[in-house]
Write an enzyme that holds these catalytic residues in place. Structure first.
Site, mmCIF file in Angstrom:
data_model
loop_
_atom_site.group_PDB
_atom_site.id
_atom_site.type_symbol
_atom_site.label_atom_id
_atom_site.label_comp_id
_atom_site.label_asym_id
_atom_site.label_seq_id
_atom_site.Cartn_x
_atom_site.Cartn_y
_atom_site.Cartn_z
ATOM 1 C CB THR A 1 58.257 50.834 76.768
ATOM 2 O OG1 THR A 1 58.523 49.590 77.319
ATOM 3 C CG2 THR A 1 58.282 51.873 77.639
ATOM 4 N N GLY B 1 66.165 54.985 71.219
ATOM 5 C CA GLY B 1 65.471 55.328 72.412
ATOM 6 C C GLY B 1 64.180 56.034 72.235
ATOM 7 C CG ASN C 1 56.196 47.868 66.705
ATOM 8 O OD1 ASN C 1 55.205 48.510 66.239
ATOM 9 N ND2 ASN C 1 55.718 46.920 67.201
ATOM 10 N NE ARG D 1 66.692 49.262 61.492
ATOM 11 C CZ ARG D 1 67.301 47.762 61.455
ATOM 12 N NH1 ARG D 1 68.231 47.495 62.542
ATOM 13 N NH2 ARG D 1 66.617 46.834 60.881
ATOM 14 C CD GLU E 1 63.493 58.845 79.599
ATOM 15 O OE1 GLU E 1 64.461 58.181 79.205
ATOM 16 O OE2 GLU E 1 63.608 59.382 80.709
ATOM 17 C CE LYS F 1 49.233 48.889 65.061
ATOM 18 N NZ LYS F 1 48.232 47.830 64.667
ATOM 19 C CB THR F 2 55.331 49.760 70.278
ATOM 20 O OG1 THR F 2 56.242 49.579 69.586
ATOM 21 C CG2 THR F 2 54.343 48.597 70.280
ATOM 22 C CG PHE G 1 55.205 57.065 83.533
ATOM 23 C CD1 PHE G 1 55.184 57.104 82.157
ATOM 24 C CD2 PHE G 1 54.075 56.932 84.346
ATOM 25 C CE1 PHE G 1 53.941 56.565 81.573
ATOM 26 C CE2 PHE G 1 52.954 56.486 83.828
ATOM 27 C CZ PHE G 1 52.952 56.374 82.353
#
Lengths: 745, 190
Positions: A474, A709, A638, A635, A712, A640-641, A247
């Site tokens: 992450t 990304g 994943n 885009r 955050e 799920k993550t 973090f």
């Protein structure tokens, strides 16, 4: 279903490839590597905030059998002389803190000694009875007393953007039909990853070190250590395979690294140093910040003027900066804007980037102010935002590379049922619970940094991709495996990802939400380069159907190399490797941001958050019962993550709004709630009803993967949406976080 | 200016502390004889003496739950007990529940529901969940949320944790009601 899609992994939701290691306790964190003949160091922290160390009475504890050494400024050997040797890659301007450098105490809980012993128990015991004499000087730790002493930093850290202005904010406000002006405050917050900082330094017989450190950047730690101790890169390998949460806390090398390396080199022995949870409050935090927001609109609710000033603490020795106010000139259309920013030094440790640094702070103030402004102008808060939608980046005067915030508004409002919201506060009640709905959002940079990667394929068709990037939860291992597998048309199980080791190609620090874009593109480029080599080998095969094909004519799918236009013309990748006779083929490559696109476009992710709270009218307790967070971040690699990251961001937002604050006792200049019992973060029972949606953006400009990304942006607006919902429930406007129940009674 | 001193140790504290002694622990069905100081916590014994680092240290004060293990089937914070107090007990750590090749149903459910990010609190969460199931209390979502609240997850993976525990608890409770009332109704920890 077509079998063509078998090795198309990007954008899907595969399980984490490192999941089995993490759920079985097999994943190794920094303080867990088994090395022979290990000694243990225990850090002694200063109980005073400012002063000098008069004497360290080490003799007594050195008499305990098994105690090896007490390191302090009294006996540290001559190390690097200049400040620049102690500067890490993200050090702010100023003079970095040097552990055990001299007798000066600069902040409370400063490490003053390291006791090293044969066992952890003995080191801890010896540290507990080590007598240290201090001369105490008067300290200052309260930013409230420094309101008029803020200065604009001229020497901020990398990425700091000086605040801007456009046209005349005062004039815009004067011309406004509706105006508000308020102050917004939050206290200091500490990252508190679950894993405490620790390092295991393996001292090899030849004097070389393998350093397992808790860090978000192994290369950053390596350059720090090699400069200070005069080691070559070969002599100081830094490894971090898994990080138990970062973090931002691991962006800079922390003092366990310096101390463990010092002890290992001096004692010529392997050493482990782990900090305590209390010591986790001694090296950087989100700064206590005071903000003033002034907004004005015309009769139609169009923003005419905006002023945003932020003041926060820094240390006496470094100018910590973050971009708090800039976002306020970007998120909404407004012709007249004045953004300003100041910092003021106190006797504390330098603050440190913490998840969405600056933006989490700034968006809280801006988005509560926007809610207040909407009520002043008599408009629904979402409608007010729509009316002031920014079609371009007014700070940079450039178009956005993509921006689907409007679509996010639509999606979120529909999912949440926003159209059923009564405008008036205190309009909904369930027994003694007041129910309120709030909205807020934010904007974050879509960044990219230079990164390198290596890809190796072996004769059995197994691919290994490697880069010194980090995995702090992450999902880096997973998304890199997805990108690599898809680029070379291999099953996910055939791909191994290696990360977090200075023997691997260099990657940027794990921060800024740029890892997917930077390292992901490097992995993609590297695998494409490997693909070209494989194509050449395939063309050497007898009767190869790919003989005249150029790289762009073929695709790698399901273990085949085949012609895009005639998919039946293919060769099996493993056959290519077998026939070639090569045992393995290795390729290095890298990726850089595209400077032309960066100049031409403004690249940002956005989100909007809808929150429902229920407030007990008599007790003042607040429960967040529903949150819808819609994120537009290019885009999604994943599903799920990425969803997990945004779910976690919502938990962080609930924490920021209702629980989290490090409380300083200014008499002692010391954080008083420096443990997990008194530094409150949400538990499972505090969390319910979170929904996460992505409005995917096709963005050909931002980077070759089209990703922005996700680590955050999801945090932005959460605390403000909850604060706005509390107003809607109770009619009480809270402008200081966290919203403890006394603020509602 | 004032002068303060810390930890002015009394003379009797400066004598060598109690020497290490021999302790035998039964961990995941295997006996381990260790030489350690009597004030060594079970957590440190597992991590630093046995090499079972799956049990995590997050606070060392019983505040975070990362060090949760099962002692005779009951979940405890291993940082709050001394190793010497657990001689003769059956200690089960995350390594005793399953391996990457043979995952325990809770471990598989945690992966499927992405019930973790950094993974550091995860072994404690899973041991705690097994303890909760052993207690036979995981009947509703609210019950699971409340009774899993001794385990902090700073990444905020609570939604996944709830769903993972719920999935396994429901299966276990169903199995328990199908077999015979009064039995433990949970699978063994091996």
């Amino acid at each position: 279903m077509s079998t063509d899609s078998n090795t198309k992994y990007v954008g899907k939701a595969p399980n984490r490839v490192d999941g089995p290691l993490k759920v079985t306790g097999t994943a190794k964190y920094a303080a867990e590597f088994d090395v022979p003949d290990l000694a243990y160091g225990y850090v002694v922290s200063s109980p005073v905030a400012k002063g000098r160390i008069r004497k360290i009475h080490a003799d007594k504890v050195l008499g305990l059998p098994g105690v090896l050494h007490v390191f302090s400024h009294e006996n540290v050997p001559g190390l690097a002389w200049f400040d620049r040797s102690y500067k890490d890659d993200v050090a702010p301007g100023g003079s970095p803190f040097r552990p055990l450098h001299d007798d000066e105490i600069k902040f409370n809980m400063q490490p003053v000694a390291l006791v090293v012993a044969d066992t952890f128990e003995l080191a801890r015991y010896a540290a507990s009875i080590l007598e240290v004499e201090y001369e105490v000087e008067k300290h200052e730790t309260d930013i409230e007393s420094k309101r008029d002493e803020g200065y604009e930093p001229g020497r901020g850290k990398t990425g700091y953007m000086p605040p801007q202005r456009r046209e005349d904010a005062d004039k815009g406000l004067e011309q406004s039909a509706h105006r508000i002006r308020h102050e917004y405050i939050h206290g200091a917050q500490h990252h508190n990853p679950m894993e405490m900082f620790g390092a295991t330094v393996h001292y090899h017989p030849d004097g070389k070190l393998t350093i397992y450190d808790k860090t978000q950047g192994v290369y950053n730690c390596q350059q720090y250590i090699t400069k200070i101790f005069g080691l070559s890169k070969d002599e100081a390998r830094v490894v971090n395979l898994f990080m138990g949460g970062g973090f931002g806390s691991g962006l800079r090398p922390q003092y366990e690294l310096f101390l463990s390396v010092l002890a290992a080199l001096e004692l010529k022995r392997s050493v482990r140093v782990t900090l305590t949870r209390q010591q986790m409050f001694s090296f950087g935090h989100r700064p206590h910040t005071l903000q003033t927001l002034e907004l004005g609109t015309g009769p139609d609710g169009a923003l005419l003027g905006l002023k945003h000033y932020a003041l926060h603490e820094t240390s006496r020795f470094e100018d910590y900066t973050e971009n708090v106010v800039n976002w306020s000139g970007m998120l909404y259309k407004c012709p007249n804007v004045r953004l300003s920013y100041g910092i003021s030094p106190l006797d504390v440790y330098t603050p440190l980037d913490m998840r969405a640094p600056g933006a989490a702070t700034g968006s809280f103030a801006l988005e509560v102010a926007m809610d207040e402004m909407a009520y002043e102008a008599g408009l629904d808060p979402l409608e007010f935002r729509r009316r002031n939608y920014a079609e371009e980046d007014q700070n940079k005067k450039a178009p956005f590379s993509s921006k689907k915030l409007r679509e996010a508004y639509d999606e979120g409002a529909r999912r949440f049922g926003w159209d059923k919201r009564p405008m008036a506060p205190r309009a909904t009640r369930e027994g003694n619970l007041l129910v309120g709905w709030g909205v807020a959002g934010g904007v974050w940079d879509a960044s990219m940094q230079k990164a390198a990667a290596k890809a190796t394929i072996t004769a059995d068709g197994r691919l290994t991709v490697a880069s010194a990037a980090g995995e702090n939860g992450t999902g880096t291992y997973t998304i890199m495996a997805q990108i690599a597998a898809e680029t070379l048309g291999l099953p996910l199980e055939a791909v191994t990802v290696r990360l977090g080791d200075t023997t691997l190609p260099e990657a940027p620090l794990q921060g800024g939400s740029w890892t997917a874009a930077s390292v992901g593109t490097a992995v993609k480029n590297t695998c494409e380069a490997l693909g070209e080599k494989l194509l050449k080998l395939a063309q050497k095969m007898d009767d190869s159907p790919l003989k005249d094909a150029k790289p762009e004519d073929v695709e790698f799918v399901n273990g085949l190399i085949r012609l895009r236009k005639e998919p039946q013309q293919s060769v099996v990748l493993r056959d290519v490797l077998q026939v070639s006779g090569e045992r393995e083929i290795e390729v290095d490559s890298s990726a850089m941001p595209n400077p032309v696109n960066m100049q031409k476009y403004s690249m940002h992710s956005h989100n909007v958050v809808f929150a429902e709270v229920k407030v007990d009218e008599e007790l003042g307790t607040v429960h967040v019962t529903r949150v819808v967070n819609v994120v537009a971040a290019g885009r999604i690699l994943n599903q799920k993550t990425a969803r997990s990251q945004v779910l976690g961001s919502v938990v962080w937002g609930i924490s920021m709004a209702l629980m989290e604050e490090t409380v300083m006792d200014h008499r002692y200049g010391r954080y008083m709630n420096h443990n997990y019992a008194e530094y409150h973060v949400p538990t499972n029972a505090d969390v319910r009803g979170i929904e996460v949606y992505f409005v995917e953006e096709e963005d050909p400009h931002v980077n070759p993967l089209g990703v922005k990304g996700i680590g955050e942006v999801g945090l932005l607006g959460v605390a403000a949406a909850i604060t706005n919902a509390v107003y809607h429930a109770t009619g009480k406007r809270v402008r200081s976080l966290p919203i403890y129940l006394d603020k509602l009674l | 200016m004032s002068i303060v001193s810390t930890s002015s140790a009394a003379d009797d504290q400066l004598r060598p502390p109690v020497p290490p002694g021999s302790v035998t622990l039964r961990i995941n069905g295997q006996e381990h004889t260790l030489r350690l100081a009597p004030w060594t916590s079970l957590l440190d014994a597992l991590r630093e003496y046995v090499g079972l680092t799956g049990t995590k240290k997050g606070c060392d004060h019983g505040q975070c739950g990362a060090c949760t293990v099962l002692v005779d089937g009951k979940r405890i914070n291993s940082c709050l007990t001394l190793a010497v107090l657990q001689e003769g007990a059956d200690i089960t750590t995350i390594e005793g529940l399953g391996t990457p090749e043979h995952l325990h149903p809770l471990q598989q459910a945690f992966i499927d529901h992405d019930a973790f990010q950094c993974g550091y609190c995860t072994p404690g969460q899973i041991c705690s969940a097994q303890g909760l199931i052993n207690e036979g209390k995981a009947h509703t979502e609210d019950e699971i949320r409340e009774l899993m609240s001794g385990n902090i997850c700073r990444c905020g993976a609570y939604v996944g944790i709830l769903n993972a525990v719920k999935e396994v608890a429901e299966k276990e409770l169903k199995m328990a009601s199908c077999t015979c009332y009064g039995s433990h109704g949970h699978s063994s920890n091996s």
